[in-house]
Design a protein around this motif. Sequence first.
Motif: not given
Length: 309
Positions: A51-56, A105-108, A234-240, A245-248
């Motif tokens: 799953e991590d590979e899919e996220l990455l 949360p947790g969804r790429n 708006a900043l919280g929703l779009s920033g999340s 997406t990019f943290w994994p």
Amino acid sequence: MAAVDDLKFEEFGDSANLLPASQDDIAVTIEEPSLNPPAPRGLPRGLRREEDEELLGNSDSDKTELLAAQKRSSPFWTFEYYQTFFDVDTCQVFDRIKGSVLPVPGRNFVRLYIRSNPDLYGPFWICATLVFAIAISGNLSNFFIHLGDKTFHYVPEFRKVSIAATAIYAYAWLVPLGLWGFLLWRNGKVMSIVSYSFLEIVCVYGYSLFIYIPTAILWIIPQKAVRWILVMVALGLSGSVLVMTFWPAVRDDNRRIAIATMVTIILLHTLLSVGCLAYFFDAPELDYPSTITPAPTHQYTTRVVSAGH
């Protein structure tokens, strides 16, 4: 003839004798799955790794099919080459917009919505709509603030459209370009880092800006507290969406580099949203010289006096 029949009978008998053996084999194969259940107990880490590979973004089958099969058919300087990037239906665009507005949360975002068919249709029109939403809302906000002021003469400021277009399209294209190059560079140094394609990064940034369209319309409300609450939401929703997406993709890199990358992504995103609010809505006094028509009485009086002398 008897000998031949005997031979045939013996072959038939051998084939008949194979039946119970095959039944035993079937029985053995049925019992084999009973030996495997202990193995899945030790696989959560492996499944999590998949799953991590899919996220990455390690599963590049869909991406290679899109970029290899379709792009080979036409050169990049032809219209057909770019037409494939706009081959998306309404349901896909709606799902991607919904995923950017309501991140889970947790969804790429790339793995769930983008990787199957990355497009430029949604990001292009979202940015274009946001440009006009900010420019028109900024003009209306300036008009409503000075409504009733007799010394104020309203003049539409079309330059706000060009300024908003420059800021938004530069952010939606140059920042993904820089991030794409950075991930490619780090991928050469750390093997566990997998870069997203440039088109996927553009999709993420483009769809993450959709929440600012209704936010820009609500910025017309002449209350600074309400405006700043809206921009924070708006900043919280779009920033999340950007963080999930990019943290994994960078978390296996050096700890300081990974944190610095995410901080840079959030700072640039914050700079865009706060800058648009501060320039187009919370600083109307900067537009006073162009919206107030000066009275020509002093110049006219001076000319009359000089003519009298």
